[in-house]
Design a protein around this motif. Structure first.
Motif, mmCIF file in Angstrom:
data_model
loop_
_atom_site.group_PDB
_atom_site.id
_atom_site.type_symbol
_atom_site.label_atom_id
_atom_site.label_comp_id
_atom_site.label_asym_id
_atom_site.label_seq_id
_atom_site.Cartn_x
_atom_site.Cartn_y
_atom_site.Cartn_z
ATOM 1 N N UNK A 252 -42.934 -51.444 -67.494
ATOM 2 C CA UNK A 252 -41.957 -50.435 -67.923
ATOM 3 C C UNK A 252 -40.493 -50.873 -67.793
ATOM 4 N N UNK A 253 -40.249 -52.162 -67.784
ATOM 5 C CA UNK A 253 -38.882 -52.670 -67.672
ATOM 6 C C UNK A 253 -38.605 -53.606 -68.838
ATOM 7 N N UNK A 254 -37.466 -53.374 -69.506
ATOM 8 C CA UNK A 254 -37.060 -54.251 -70.611
ATOM 9 C C UNK A 254 -35.749 -54.915 -70.239
ATOM 10 N N UNK A 255 -35.766 -56.235 -70.121
ATOM 11 C CA UNK A 255 -34.604 -56.963 -69.602
ATOM 12 C C UNK A 255 -33.563 -57.212 -70.692
ATOM 13 N N UNK A 256 -32.284 -57.108 -70.304
ATOM 14 C CA UNK A 256 -31.152 -57.356 -71.199
ATOM 15 C C UNK A 256 -30.108 -58.186 -70.459
ATOM 16 N N UNK A 257 -29.105 -58.625 -71.215
ATOM 17 C CA UNK A 257 -27.981 -59.308 -70.594
ATOM 18 C C UNK A 257 -27.135 -58.291 -69.824
ATOM 19 N N UNK A 258 -26.719 -58.608 -68.606
ATOM 20 C CA UNK A 258 -25.913 -57.654 -67.827
ATOM 21 C C UNK A 258 -24.481 -57.584 -68.340
ATOM 22 N N UNK A 259 -23.788 -56.470 -68.089
ATOM 23 C CA UNK A 259 -22.359 -56.396 -68.426
ATOM 24 C C UNK A 259 -21.586 -57.391 -67.578
ATOM 25 N N UNK A 260 -20.337 -57.677 -67.975
ATOM 26 C CA UNK A 260 -19.568 -58.745 -67.340
ATOM 27 C C UNK A 260 -19.389 -58.525 -65.841
ATOM 28 N N UNK A 261 -19.080 -57.276 -65.420
ATOM 29 C CA UNK A 261 -18.808 -57.041 -63.999
ATOM 30 C C UNK A 261 -20.047 -57.303 -63.136
ATOM 31 N N UNK A 262 -21.220 -57.123 -63.714
ATOM 32 C CA UNK A 262 -22.450 -57.401 -62.966
ATOM 33 C C UNK A 262 -22.853 -58.863 -63.091
ATOM 34 N N UNK A 263 -22.544 -59.469 -64.229
ATOM 35 C CA UNK A 263 -22.917 -60.876 -64.420
ATOM 36 C C UNK A 263 -22.286 -61.756 -63.354
ATOM 37 N N UNK A 264 -21.016 -61.493 -63.065
ATOM 38 C CA UNK A 264 -20.346 -62.288 -62.029
ATOM 39 C C UNK A 264 -20.952 -62.024 -60.659
ATOM 40 N N UNK A 265 -21.265 -60.772 -60.375
ATOM 41 C CA UNK A 265 -21.872 -60.427 -59.086
ATOM 42 C C UNK A 265 -23.266 -61.047 -58.961
ATOM 43 N N UNK A 266 -24.022 -61.072 -60.071
ATOM 44 C CA UNK A 266 -25.350 -61.691 -60.050
ATOM 45 C C UNK A 266 -25.234 -63.173 -59.671
ATOM 46 N N UNK A 267 -24.236 -63.827 -60.232
ATOM 47 C CA UNK A 267 -24.058 -65.249 -59.943
ATOM 48 C C UNK A 267 -23.690 -65.475 -58.476
ATOM 49 N N UNK A 268 -22.869 -64.579 -57.935
ATOM 50 C CA UNK A 268 -22.436 -64.708 -56.537
ATOM 51 C C UNK A 268 -23.616 -64.581 -55.590
#
Length: 587
Positions: free
Chosen positions: A55-71
Motif C-alpha cells: 500500500x505504498x507508492x514511492x515518489x521523489x521527495x520535495x527539496x526540503x526533505x531530499x536534503x534531510x534524507x541525504x544527511x
C-alpha cells in the motif's frame, strides 16, 4: 486556513503502512480530512518491505526533505518518500532504520542520562521502536523546519521521538497521544483490577513488578515532555493522570469515515443476504444432530483479541449461561446463537463439519436440480384445483434418494463447541468457561455457542463472510470489555446498522451513553465501573433477555437508532479535536 494551523504537521506512528491494531484504523479513516485541513501533512512510519509493497507508492521527495534524507543517510537511516494508497493518498515517509541498529546502546544511555529511563534489561521489543523514534527525530531535526511545525506522535513506541528531539535541542512543538497506558494494559492483562488500584497506586513500583519499567518510564517522560498531551477517551484520561502524572490537555476521540459505510437501506438488504448465509452454516452445524426453527433464532456475536478478561469474554459466557436459564424458564420458540469470533492458533476446520457441509451441499444441489419439475407440479396442481400432497409433488425416486442422503447427514450426540482444531481444546479457557456455564449445545439449550478461532476474511472454509458482512448478518454485537480505551468494534457494528452492547469502562461507551434513547437505545451500556461481578453478570443477562424479547419492529427501530448514533462519531465532527490539539501546541 486558520492561523492555528501549523505550516507542517508530521504525524508519527508505528502503524503507518503497518497494521498492528486500532491506531491503523484511526490514521487511515481520517487521512483524507487531515489533508483537507493542513497545507503540509506528512505521516511517518517504519519501513517494512513486505508492507510497503502492498500500500505504498514511492515518489521523489520535495527539496526540503531530499536534503534531510541525504544527511541522515550518513547515519544509516534510509528514508522512502511517497503516498499511502488509501483514501486521501496522504504523503508518507517510511524509515528503514535497520542499519542504525548499532546506535541502540548509545540511545538508551541518552535516555537514562536525560530522563532516568531504566532500559538496561530491555529487549528488542523496546529497542526497535526506540531506534525508529530516534531516527525520526534526527530526520525532522535535519529538515530545518519552521517554528510553526507540529510533530504528533502516537503511543510510547513513537513518543520517544519527542524525547530525542529535546536531546537534539529542537524547537519543534509536539503532541503526544496515548491510546492506552502501557502499565494499565499490563495490569489488566494480569487479571488485576486496575480501576480499584488507581487512587493508591505507586506506578513506578507497579511497572517494575510487571516488567514494563522501560516502556512505562518512556511513556511517562514523553507525556511530561510533550507540548500538548492527549488521550483518546475520558476513561483513558483518568488512567493517564494517575499512572503518568499528567492530565490530558485535549481528548482526541476516535472517529470513523461514516461515508465509507453503507446507508441504512443498504445495510437492511445486506442483513438479509448475510443472515441467510449464517443460517445456512447453522443448518449444517446443528441440523445433523437436531433441528430448531431458525426463523426464531437471533444471532449474537463477540469478536476481538484472545484477551479472556480484558475483552469481557468471561462475563459474556456467564451471562449467556444465565440467559439460557431464563429462556428455558419462559418457554416459547426463541433461541439465540452466539458466535465467538476470537482468532487463535488452530489446525483447520474439523473434519466432521467439512463432512456436514459437503452432505448439506449435496442435498441442496439435488433439490435445486429437481426444483423446476417440483415447481411445475405444484403450479399445475393448484391450477387444476387438485390436492397438493408430497405424493403428488415428489416422485418415489426423489423421496427415496432424499431419505438415503439424510441418513448420511444425521449424526449422534451434540454439536461441537469449536469449529476448528485448537491445541488442548478441553483446557482452553473459553471452552472451559462455556462448559462451566452449562452451555453444551444440547437440543434443550436455548442458547447455542460457537467458538470460531479465525480471522473473518471470507476464507474460513465455513461461513465464507468477511468481517463486516458477518456483522451485517447478525442481530447484536457484544463488546463488554473490562479494558477498552476507546473501542472501535461497537462503533463499526453500529455503523453497519446492527445493535451493539458496550460498557462504561470503554471510551466509546462513556461517550455515547448520554445520547441513548430509553425506548430504542440501539446501543446498550453494561455498567461495570465499581460494581461486583455478580451484579454485572445479572445486568448483562437482563440486557440480553430484553433484546431477545424484542419484536421484529422493535429490533428494526434499534437498528435505525444504532446507525444514527454512529454518525455522532464521524471524523467530520471529531477532526476538531485534532485541530484543537495542534492549535494548543502552537499557542
Amino acid at each position: 486556513m486558520s492561523s492555528g494551523i501549523p505550516d507542517f504537521l508530521f504525524e508519527v506512528s508505528w502503524e503507518v503502512c503497518n497494521k498492528v491494531g486500532g491506531i491503523n484504523t484511526v490514521l487511515k479513516s481520517k487521512a483524507a480530512l487531515m489533508n483537507e485541513h493542513y497545507r503540509n501533512y506528512v505521516l511517518i512510519g517504519p519501513y517494512f518491505a513486505h508492507n510497503a509493497a502492498l500500500e505504498f507508492e514511492e515518489h521523489q521527495p520535495p527539496e526540503y526533505l531530499r536534503r534531510a534524507f541525504q544527511t541522515v543517510a550518513r547515519d544509516g537511516i534510509v528514508c522512502h518518500y511517497g503516498t499511502w494508497q488509501i483514501k486521501g493518498e496522504p504523503d508518507v515517509i517510511l524509515i528503514d532504520f535497520s542499519r542504525f541498529t548499532p546506535q541502540k546502546d548509545k540511545l538508551k544511555a541518552q535516555l537514562w542520562e536525560r530522563y532516568k529511563i531504566d532500559s538496561l534489561g530491555a529487549a528488542w521489543d523496546y529497542e526497535e521502536p526506540i531506534l525508529f523514534s530516534a531516527a525520526v527525530a534526527r530526520l525532522l531535526h535535519a529538515a530545518k523546519l519552521s517554528a510553526r511545525t507540529v510533530v504528533h506522535t502516537h503511543e510510547w513506541m513513537t513518543g520517544a521521538t519527542i524525547l530525542f528531539l529535546h536531546i537534539l535541542g529542537s524547537p519543534l512543538r509536539t503532541v503526544f497521544t496515548t491510546h492506552a497506558t502501557m502499565l494499565g494494559r499490563a495490569i489488566c492483562g494480569n487479571g488485576e483490577n486496575l480501576y480499584e488500584m488507581l487512587d493508591h497506586m505507586d506506578a513506578r513500583k507497579e511497572a517494575y513488578k510487571h516488567g514494563v519499567q522501560a516502556k512505562h518510564l518512556t511513556e511517562a517522560a514523553v507525556a511530561h515532555a510533550a507540548t500538548v498531551f492527549t488521550t483518546v477517551s475520558e476513561i483513558t484520561g483518568m488512567e493517564a493522570e494517575k499512572i503518568l502524572g499528567r492530565a490530558p490537555d485535549v481528548l482526541v476521540l476516535n472517529g470513523l469515515d461514516i461515508a465509507r459505510f453503507p446507508t441504512f437501506e443498504e445495510t437492511s438488504i445486506k442483513h438479509l443476504t448475510c443472515r441467510e448465509q449464517l443460517r445456512e452454516f447453522l443448518t449444517y452445524f446443528f441440523f445433523p444432530h437436531y433441528v430448531f426453527p431458525l426463523d426464531h433464532n437471533l444471532i449474537f456475536f463477540l469478536t476481538g483479541r484472545f484477551e479472556f478478561r480484558n475483552k469481557g469474554i468471561d462475563v459474556t459466557i456467564e451471562a449467556l449461561g444465565r440467559l439460557n436459564e431464563l429462556l428455558k424458564e419462559q418457554g416459547g420458540d426463541r433461541t439465540v446463537t452466539c458466535f465467538l469470533w476470537v482468532p487463535m492458533e488452530h489446525g483447520g476446520v474439523k473434519i466432521e463439519l467439512l463432512e456436514n457441509k459437503s452432505y448439506y451441499q449435496h442435498l441442496k444441489s439435488y433439490i435445486q436440480y429437481n426444483a423446476e419439475d417440483i415447481l411445475k407440479k405444484v403450479l399445475y396442481d393448484f391450477l387444476g384445483q387438485q390436492d397438493v400432497t408430497s405424493e403428488t409433488i415428489f416422485t418415489k425416486d426423489f423421496l427415496s434418494r432424499m431419505k438415503r442422503d439424510l441418513l448420511h447427514f444425521k449424526r449422534e450426540g451434540d454439536p461441537p463447541l469449536v469449529t476448528n482444531y485448537i491445541p488442548d481444546e478441553e483446557n482452553n479457557p473459553i471452552v472451559k468457561a462455556i462448559r462451566q456455564a452449562g452451555l453444551r449445545n444440547r437440543a434443550e439449550d436455548r442458547v447455542k455457542v460457537i467458538l470460531q478461532p479465525v480471522y473473518l476474511d471470507g476464507n474460513d472454509g465455513l461461513i465464507g463472510l468477511s468481517y463486516y458482512d458477518a456483522i451485517a448478518g447478525s442481530h447484536l454485537g457484544l463488546f463488554p470489555s473490562y479494558y477498552e480505551p476507546w473501542g472501535y468494534t461497537p462503533l463499526e457494528t453500529a455503523a453497519m446498522g446492527v445493535s451493539a452492547l458496550t460498557t462504561d469502562l470503554a471510551g466509546f461507551g462513556r461517550f455515547i451513553e448520554p445520547h441513548l434513547d430509553s425506548e430504542h437505545p440501539g446501543i446498550r451500556i453494561l455498567h461495570r465501573y465499581g460494581r461486583k461481578r455478580a451484579d454485572i453478570i445479572e445486568e448483562y443477562a437482563q440486557h440480553l433477555l430484553a433484546f431477545a424479547q424484542l419484536s421484529h419492529e422493535d429490533r428494526v427501530q434499534n437498528k435505525i437508532a444504532a446507525k444514527a448514533l454512529s454518525a455522532l462519531c464521524d471524523w467530520q465532527s471529531f477532526i476538531a479535536y485534532y485541530l484543537e490539539a495542534h492549535k494548543k501546541a502552537l499557542a
